[in-house]
Scaffold this active site. Sequence first.
Site, PDB file in Angstrom:
ATOM      1  N   HIS A  85       0.773  -1.419  -0.182  1.00 45.41           N
ATOM      2  CA  HIS A  85      -0.415  -0.228   0.128  1.00 45.41           C
ATOM      3  C   HIS A  85       1.304   0.792  -0.231  1.00 45.41           C
ATOM      4  O   HIS A  85       0.912   2.306  -1.144  1.00 45.41           O
ATOM      5  CB  HIS A  85      -0.807  -0.028   0.834  1.00 45.41           C
ATOM      6  CG  HIS A  85      -2.166  -0.794   1.505  1.00 45.41           C
ATOM      7  ND1 HIS A  85      -3.510  -0.958   2.409  1.00 45.41           N
ATOM      8  CD2 HIS A  85      -2.450  -1.499  -0.098  1.00 45.41           C
ATOM      9  CE1 HIS A  85      -3.853  -1.901   1.949  1.00 45.41           C
ATOM     10  NE2 HIS A  85      -3.188  -2.475   0.099  1.00 45.41           N
ATOM     11  N   TYR A  95     -10.166   4.479   2.919  1.00 47.99           N
ATOM     12  CA  TYR A  95     -10.344   3.265   3.605  1.00 47.99           C
ATOM     13  C   TYR A  95     -11.832   3.759   3.697  1.00 47.99           C
ATOM     14  O   TYR A  95     -12.425   2.316   3.547  1.00 47.99           O
ATOM     15  CB  TYR A  95      -9.787   2.918   4.837  1.00 47.99           C
ATOM     16  CG  TYR A  95      -8.245   2.179   4.750  1.00 47.99           C
ATOM     17  CD1 TYR A  95      -8.194   0.884   4.740  1.00 47.99           C
ATOM     18  CD2 TYR A  95      -6.991   2.819   4.124  1.00 47.99           C
ATOM     19  CE1 TYR A  95      -6.911   0.098   4.648  1.00 47.99           C
ATOM     20  CE2 TYR A  95      -5.457   2.381   4.473  1.00 47.99           C
ATOM     21  CZ  TYR A  95      -6.029   1.091   4.198  1.00 47.99           C
ATOM     22  OH  TYR A  95      -4.363   0.428   4.091  1.00 47.99           O
ATOM     23  N   GLU A 137       0.604   1.590   7.873  1.00 46.36           N
ATOM     24  CA  GLU A 137       1.088   2.587   7.254  1.00 46.36           C
ATOM     25  C   GLU A 137       1.652   3.614   7.585  1.00 46.36           C
ATOM     26  O   GLU A 137       2.697   4.167   6.428  1.00 46.36           O
ATOM     27  CB  GLU A 137      -0.554   2.715   6.227  1.00 46.36           C
ATOM     28  CG  GLU A 137      -0.671   1.226   5.401  1.00 46.36           C
ATOM     29  CD  GLU A 137      -1.723   1.027   5.049  1.00 46.36           C
ATOM     30  OE1 GLU A 137      -1.716   1.981   4.177  1.00 46.36           O
ATOM     31  OE2 GLU A 137      -1.879  -0.650   4.592  1.00 46.36           O
ATOM     32  N   ARG A 206       3.522  -0.287 -11.371  1.00 42.92           N
ATOM     33  CA  ARG A 206       3.876  -1.980 -10.634  1.00 42.92           C
ATOM     34  C   ARG A 206       4.861  -2.164  -9.937  1.00 42.92           C
ATOM     35  O   ARG A 206       6.159  -1.713 -10.386  1.00 42.92           O
ATOM     36  CB  ARG A 206       4.043  -3.294 -12.230  1.00 42.92           C
ATOM     37  CG  ARG A 206       3.446  -3.084 -13.464  1.00 42.92           C
ATOM     38  CD  ARG A 206       2.269  -3.992 -12.976  1.00 42.92           C
ATOM     39  NE  ARG A 206       0.970  -4.138 -14.295  1.00 42.92           N
ATOM     40  CZ  ARG A 206      -0.010  -3.852 -14.117  1.00 42.92           C
ATOM     41  NH1 ARG A 206      -0.223  -2.863 -13.212  1.00 42.92           N
ATOM     42  NH2 ARG A 206      -0.011  -3.566 -15.424  1.00 42.92           N
ATOM     43  N   TYR A 208       8.586  -3.956  -9.183  1.00 45.51           N
ATOM     44  CA  TYR A 208       9.719  -4.772  -9.392  1.00 45.51           C
ATOM     45  C   TYR A 208      10.838  -4.835  -8.501  1.00 45.51           C
ATOM     46  O   TYR A 208      11.031  -3.985  -7.938  1.00 45.51           O
ATOM     47  CB  TYR A 208      10.179  -4.486 -10.401  1.00 45.51           C
ATOM     48  CG  TYR A 208       9.397  -4.612 -11.328  1.00 45.51           C
ATOM     49  CD1 TYR A 208       8.921  -5.226 -12.180  1.00 45.51           C
ATOM     50  CD2 TYR A 208       8.882  -2.900 -12.341  1.00 45.51           C
ATOM     51  CE1 TYR A 208       7.973  -5.393 -14.197  1.00 45.51           C
ATOM     52  CE2 TYR A 208       7.884  -2.850 -13.487  1.00 45.51           C
ATOM     53  CZ  TYR A 208       7.900  -3.910 -13.941  1.00 45.51           C
ATOM     54  OH  TYR A 208       6.438  -4.687 -15.338  1.00 45.51           O
ATOM     55  N   GLY A 278      11.836 -14.934 -10.917  1.00 49.19           N
ATOM     56  CA  GLY A 278      12.280 -15.021  -9.288  1.00 49.19           C
ATOM     57  C   GLY A 278      13.551 -14.858  -8.817  1.00 49.19           C
ATOM     58  O   GLY A 278      13.641 -14.586  -7.835  1.00 49.19           O
ATOM     59  N   LEU A 279      14.289 -14.795  -9.803  1.00 53.20           N
ATOM     60  CA  LEU A 279      15.220 -14.642  -9.750  1.00 53.20           C
ATOM     61  C   LEU A 279      16.293 -13.612  -8.875  1.00 53.20           C
ATOM     62  O   LEU A 279      16.908 -13.274  -8.570  1.00 53.20           O
ATOM     63  CB  LEU A 279      16.520 -15.190 -10.214  1.00 53.20           C
ATOM     64  CG  LEU A 279      17.140 -13.944 -11.690  1.00 53.20           C
ATOM     65  CD1 LEU A 279      18.926 -14.884 -11.935  1.00 53.20           C
ATOM     66  CD2 LEU A 279      16.845 -13.696 -12.806  1.00 53.20           C
ATOM     67  N   THR A 280      15.571 -11.784  -9.769  1.00 54.11           N
ATOM     68  CA  THR A 280      16.257 -11.289  -8.475  1.00 54.11           C
ATOM     69  C   THR A 280      15.899 -10.972  -7.338  1.00 54.11           C
ATOM     70  O   THR A 280      16.783  -9.909  -7.154  1.00 54.11           O
ATOM     71  CB  THR A 280      14.799  -9.758  -9.567  1.00 54.11           C
ATOM     72  OG1 THR A 280      13.729  -9.976  -9.568  1.00 54.11           O
ATOM     73  CG2 THR A 280      14.818 -10.487 -10.934  1.00 54.11           C
ATOM     74  N   PRO A 281      14.622 -11.299  -6.810  1.00 53.66           N
ATOM     75  CA  PRO A 281      15.393 -10.878  -5.907  1.00 53.66           C
ATOM     76  C   PRO A 281      17.182 -11.229  -4.522  1.00 53.66           C
ATOM     77  O   PRO A 281      17.256 -10.433  -3.792  1.00 53.66           O
ATOM     78  CB  PRO A 281      13.956 -11.395  -4.349  1.00 53.66           C
ATOM     79  CG  PRO A 281      13.643 -12.130  -4.899  1.00 53.66           C
ATOM     80  CD  PRO A 281      13.834 -11.170  -6.777  1.00 53.66           C
ATOM     81  N   PRO A 400      -0.183 -10.180  -5.845  1.00 52.55           N
ATOM     82  CA  PRO A 400      -1.168 -11.002  -4.573  1.00 52.55           C
ATOM     83  C   PRO A 400      -0.803 -11.957  -3.825  1.00 52.55           C
ATOM     84  O   PRO A 400      -0.271 -12.700  -4.460  1.00 52.55           O
ATOM     85  CB  PRO A 400      -2.758 -10.862  -5.152  1.00 52.55           C
ATOM     86  CG  PRO A 400      -2.533  -9.715  -6.887  1.00 52.55           C
ATOM     87  CD  PRO A 400      -1.134 -10.278  -7.801  1.00 52.55           C
TER      88      PRO A 400
END
EC number: 1.14.12.17
Length: 405
Positions: A85, A95, A137, A206, A208, A278-281, A400
């Site tokens: 968020h 909200y 938040e 997005r 990343y 999925g290798l990026t992190p 999500p």
Amino acid sequence: MLNQKTIDIIKSTVPVLEVHGTTITKRFYQRMFANHPELLNIFNHANQKQGRQQTALANAVYAAALYIDKLETILPVVKQIGHKHRSLGIKPEHYPIVGENLLGAIKEVLGDAATDEIIEAWAEAYGVIADAFISVEAEMYEQAENQPGGWADFREFVVERKVKESDVITSFYLVPKDGKEIASYEPGQYVSVKMEIPGEENTHIRQYSLSDAPGNPYYRISVKREDAIGDKPAGKVSVYLWEHVNEGDILPLSAPAGDFILDQQDDRPVVLISGGVGLTPMMSMLKTLVKTGSNRPVTFIHAAQNGNVHAMRDSVEELAAQHPQVKAFWCYEKPTEQDRAAQAFHKEGYIDLPWLQSVIADKNASFYFCGPVPFMKTVNRALKEWGVPAQDIHFEFFGPAGTLD
């Protein structure tokens, strides 16, 4: 605090939410976007179309109802969603809009079963849950803005370099347009990229993962081009970044966010397992481990279709050659003839438990994994079958949150 009567009413709706949750959340999003089309500038339309966002919200509402008398139980989930968020720019004023449309959707889907008493109890419970999100938040917004090199909302970055890593992944090196310091981050975190695409009515945001170690004067994101497959549409943002965003162009970024992070206090071995983009992190975690001089043994496992789509292979092999504590293994689902000739992989097909046991020296380790959901389910099942404790299993959903069980 909620009184016992309200708690009992909320808990009595748990079985109903289990059955009708996704129908309610689908109707909720339809109502909310019809009443507040400006919110289409924040939400990911692709996740809406695929139903992932509706399912994630249904799961969150179900969990909130189940643990309404012990909301601290779902605090990790609140924090995870809170990071998302904050990176999107969701504010306290959003909200009440969500609450009004969620209650309207519950009433609409359940009809007469949603008595005034149930709706009133949910209105009260929603107020408590919303307050929990808003306070978590608020801290995150403050931290993002007030940290060294930090900022609020979105800041303009220049594409300094654009590098093709494989047939499907391209990296963008991003430096701040104002030339000032940038915020550090934890390996595993992401940034939100805000895109204005010509001809598109709404902005698209997005997330990343940052794919390099912190401490550089740039951020690096590595983007997989999502082409249309079957009834799955092409990724608007990834295709636009690939085809139209070049060196010298400007991208607005949020400050780094996310709770899928490498525990650098742990001194046990680390196992990093990735599938596809999925290798990026994992790259960020691996590069941090060697950059900080950690002597922790690292097993880096990557699954790809074949060598053509395997990004950053050379970079990992170079690190493994320079640092004896790093071991790297490749699993190719459909190796090419060149892959076979070069003996470029360690396993053909899919990752499975016997193979993991053959390449991982010690299961008393911290496991991190990321990739497509079916891949993550396979890895999660294998680790559980091996008896790896839940607290040593860490994973990240791109998009999500879902469930791996």
